[in-house]
Design a protein around this motif. Sequence first.
Motif, short mmCIF file in Angstrom:
data_model
loop_
_atom_site.label_atom_id
_atom_site.label_comp_id
_atom_site.label_asym_id
_atom_site.label_seq_id
_atom_site.Cartn_x
_atom_site.Cartn_y
_atom_site.Cartn_z
N ILE A 93 44.34 17.43 6.71
CA ILE A 93 44.32 16.00 6.37
C ILE A 93 42.99 15.39 6.77
O ILE A 93 42.39 14.61 6.01
CB ILE A 93 45.50 15.30 7.06
N ARG A 94 42.51 15.75 7.94
CA ARG A 94 41.23 15.20 8.37
C ARG A 94 40.09 15.69 7.48
O ARG A 94 39.17 14.95 7.15
CB ARG A 94 40.96 15.57 9.82
N ASP A 95 40.18 16.95 7.13
CA ASP A 95 39.14 17.45 6.22
C ASP A 95 39.19 16.74 4.88
O ASP A 95 38.16 16.38 4.30
CB ASP A 95 39.32 18.95 6.03
N ILE A 96 40.43 16.57 4.42
CA ILE A 96 40.56 15.88 3.14
C ILE A 96 39.99 14.48 3.23
O ILE A 96 39.27 14.00 2.35
CB ILE A 96 42.05 15.84 2.72
N ARG A 97 40.32 13.84 4.33
CA ARG A 97 39.80 12.48 4.50
C ARG A 97 38.29 12.48 4.60
O ARG A 97 37.61 11.66 3.98
CB ARG A 97 40.42 11.86 5.76
N ARG A 98 37.77 13.41 5.39
CA ARG A 98 36.32 13.45 5.53
C ARG A 98 35.64 13.75 4.21
O ARG A 98 34.68 13.10 3.81
CB ARG A 98 35.94 14.51 6.57
N ARG A 99 36.19 14.73 3.54
CA ARG A 99 35.58 15.07 2.26
C ARG A 99 35.73 13.94 1.25
O ARG A 99 34.81 13.66 0.47
CB ARG A 99 36.20 16.35 1.72
#
Length: 702
Positions: free
Chosen positions: A582-588
């Motif tokens: 989720i954090r990666d998705i958000r960051r990306r």
Amino acid sequence: MKYLKPWWSDGGGLLHLTILLSLAGLRVDLDFYLLLPQPALLRDELLLLGCPTSSFYALSPFPASGGWGHAGQLHSKGRELDPATLPEGLLFREVRTLGVPFIPRTRVDAWLVHSVAAGDADGAHGLLGAAASASSAGGVGASVDGSSQAAPGGGGDPREARSGPLAAGEEEKAPAEPTVEVPDAEGRASEEIQVLRERLEAAVGYSSQHEENEQRVSAQEESLQQNNEDENNIANKPDWESEKTTDSRNERHLNGTDTSSCLEDLFQLLSSQPENSLEGTSLGDIPLLPGSSNDGMNFSAHYNVNFSQAISHNVSLHEAMLLCPSNRFRRDPVARTSQPQEPFLQLNSPTNPEQTLSGTNLTGFLSPADNQMRNVTSQDLLCDLDVNVFDEINLMSLAMEEGFDPMEVSQLFEEPDSDSGLSLNSSHCSTSITKSNSSHSVYDEEGATGYSSDLESFSHHDLEGAVGGCSPEPSKLCHMDHRNDSGFDEEVAFQHIFHNHTYHLQPTVPESTSESFSWPGKSEKIRSRFLSGTDRNLSCDERRAKALHIPFSVEEIVRMPVDSFNRMLSRYYLTDLQVSLIRDIRRRGKNKVAAQNCRKRKLDVILNLEDDICNLQAKKETLKREGAQCNKAINIMKQKLHDLYHDVFSRLRDDHGRPVNPNQYALQCSHDGSVLIVPKELGTSGHKKENQKGTSKSERRN
DNA sequence: ACCATCTGTCATACT
DNA sequence: GGAGTATGACAGATG
């Protein structure tokens, strides 16, 4: 009770005022219809009455042969009426009170009766007698067609088609009576009841298996009969009819009273409005104008017709999908009135007000609340179901049917060479692995694989425990007040949670077996062919989120404010893998937007620079042109000066009367404006200047 | 096959 | 220090 003539005015929109006033809790006669040139005005009036706009019906189209009277005339049953001779009845007075202007361009027609009462046009014609004769050619169908806009004077001018158009003033000449046979009131009432019953049954045909509908029809039929009797008793002595008993038109009115009462009963039956909410209510009780808005809302609210029960809502998704796009538009009017699918179709076309008055249009008599509810439940929900929704439904259903195991699918698409690091694309993995020290997930392009190093320990229980609808504390998770100070409504953001938001990869991948695992040499394109269209359209992150059953959409994850985001992470039981993803998705996602903005800015900068270049080039050209013009002017001036110089010398004479040689002398301007002739060899000598002064003076004198 | 362009992503610096 | 933003660079997708 007043019996009121059907009353139309030509214009852009038509109000079935009966419905309007009935919705407002007022008892009015059925065949009173108002057509306003400005539906917006009508809407305003309705709003003032507290009636939502969905509760009135602006019907503008008429059959081309639909019994129009002359413009500026009022017709009743095929005969022209002088509005001035009409009794100062409650109707018009109240219509004015409602703020609806009386429009002299009125017409009488009965086609709405057709649409209300029966699919049998002839029978309907008979209901209103002469008026119907003028519209016999197309009354039923076109009356329901809300889009044909048969404007008077347009192709097939209805005035030409009507029977016996009467000019103003011809009224007293007793125009020919219409040929439509008017059955006796009792017979008409019976017919009406029968027609009504048939149409009602047809209307509820799709849910006719429900016995309550049958019972409802029966009960309403009884009510209709009772009301009809009451109406007959009342209508024999209308107030204003008694004042004009000698007027033949009134006789016709009386003839139509039975019909009208029957129609009113029909209306009441259809609307299922409590009698006490209508009875005894006069138009004078209309809550008027601004202050009455609330009241209007109240009586609109208490007008709680639940006619939706009589309409089949047993619409399958497939049917809804089929019906949704096409039935929003006009259909064959005749078919509308004759086909029993009407209520079914109406489910998908509530926004088309014209159709709501179609022959079997029971929805036209729904209460505002019902209308709104129906609008939401039947049309919006069905029509707004996009393909993705159904794809997801299919996904879920297929997954359930085929025992889809997300882990298998995840492994199915696992890239053999992608074992660590953050990578979004299979071919991108190698480089990303080296560049990223993240121990996060690794997905191939299909995104079904992630965290391969951790994947083996990624139990299915984790998935079930964290993915939508499977939260260990569903009640806690689903009923939290997600509102926060930032104004972001988490309930909106989490709306997917309240649905079955279990993500399943579509198990339509053919032979999703071990054979599919041996794809290392196959290209992405080849493998992508085995993905469904839905998955192909999904981004990598979306596929990853699906694979890990992230209970939020990528959109939510990215757009959620940080507070809500953190709260979400804390409130939901999510595995480390899921949190990391989720954090990666958000960051990306954030970075993707940033990159897009950056490129846009860069492009803007480039475009601005290009514009600057263009502007500067244009400015340069302008300056060049101006410089050339200046040089040209200077040259002209020089030439003029040269000419003047020689002209002056040609006129000069020395002391001996000989011409002055311009090669030996020059003209010199002094500070006081005088011009001196100075010998060129002595031009620099002040002493000689003085001598020349005297000479020049003498020359000037010459 | 090559190329230009678009797009997503990462790394990094900065706020 | 974390989160977000800006931006150069890289690579895949696409036409």
